[in-house]
Design a protein around this motif. Structure first.
Motif, PDB file in Angstrom:
ATOM      1  N   ASP A  14       0.831  -1.211   0.000  1.00 55.83           N
ATOM      2  CA  ASP A  14       0.000   0.000   0.000  1.00 55.83           C
ATOM      3  C   ASP A  14       0.864   1.260   0.000  1.00 55.83           C
ATOM      4  O   ASP A  14       0.548   2.240  -0.674  1.00 55.83           O
ATOM      5  CB  ASP A  14      -0.984   0.006   1.162  1.00 55.83           C
ATOM      6  N   GLU A  15       1.989   1.209   0.712  1.00 54.03           N
ATOM      7  CA  GLU A  15       2.917   2.350   0.699  1.00 54.03           C
ATOM      8  C   GLU A  15       3.571   2.499  -0.677  1.00 54.03           C
ATOM      9  O   GLU A  15       3.714   3.609  -1.186  1.00 54.03           O
ATOM     10  CB  GLU A  15       4.001   2.173   1.760  1.00 54.03           C
TER      11      GLU A  15
ATOM     12  N   LYS B  27       2.327   1.528  -3.514  1.00 54.98           N
ATOM     13  CA  LYS B  27       1.316   1.971  -4.473  1.00 54.98           C
ATOM     14  C   LYS B  27       1.257   3.489  -4.518  1.00 54.98           C
ATOM     15  O   LYS B  27       1.240   4.083  -5.588  1.00 54.98           O
ATOM     16  CB  LYS B  27      -0.054   1.403  -4.113  1.00 54.98           C
ATOM     17  N   GLU B  28       1.238   4.093  -3.344  1.00 56.88           N
ATOM     18  CA  GLU B  28       1.168   5.551  -3.278  1.00 56.88           C
ATOM     19  C   GLU B  28       2.482   6.200  -3.724  1.00 56.88           C
ATOM     20  O   GLU B  28       2.480   7.119  -4.532  1.00 56.88           O
ATOM     21  CB  GLU B  28       0.837   5.985  -1.848  1.00 56.88           C
TER      22      GLU B  28
ATOM     23  N   GLN C  73       2.949   5.387  -7.471  1.00 53.99           N
ATOM     24  CA  GLN C  73       1.729   5.520  -8.264  1.00 53.99           C
ATOM     25  C   GLN C  73       1.500   4.271  -9.120  1.00 53.99           C
ATOM     26  O   GLN C  73       1.303   4.335 -10.335  1.00 53.99           O
ATOM     27  CB  GLN C  73       1.787   6.784  -9.124  1.00 53.99           C
TER      28      GLN C  73
END
Length: 70
Positions: free
Chosen positions: A11-12, A14-15, A18
């Motif tokens: 999740d980290e 992904k951000e 991007q």
């Protein structure tokens, strides 16, 4: 393509990067580990693809360049 670590941090990643999807490129990974990556990717709305396993490469049924969706 960034190479990252553990699926718990996806999740980290992904951000930060991007991400729209991931490629699982550890042919020696156990099915359990592969499933953890796939489940995490799906929970984040990411596409997941995988390179062939060592068994598929050794048997000749898949080529190393064959990346497939999971």
């Amino acid at each position: 393509i960034p190479v990252v670590g553990h699926h718990d941090l996806l999740d980290e990643y992904k951000e930060k990067y991007q991400l729209e999807g991931i490629v699982i490129a550890t042919p020696s990974a156990t099915q359990k580990i592969v499933n953890q990556w796939i489940e995490k990717a799906r929970s984040l709305g990411l596409m997941a693809e995988i390179v062939p396993s060592l068994a598929e490469l050794a048997s000749g049924t898949m080529k190393p360049t064959r990346v497939r969706p999971v």
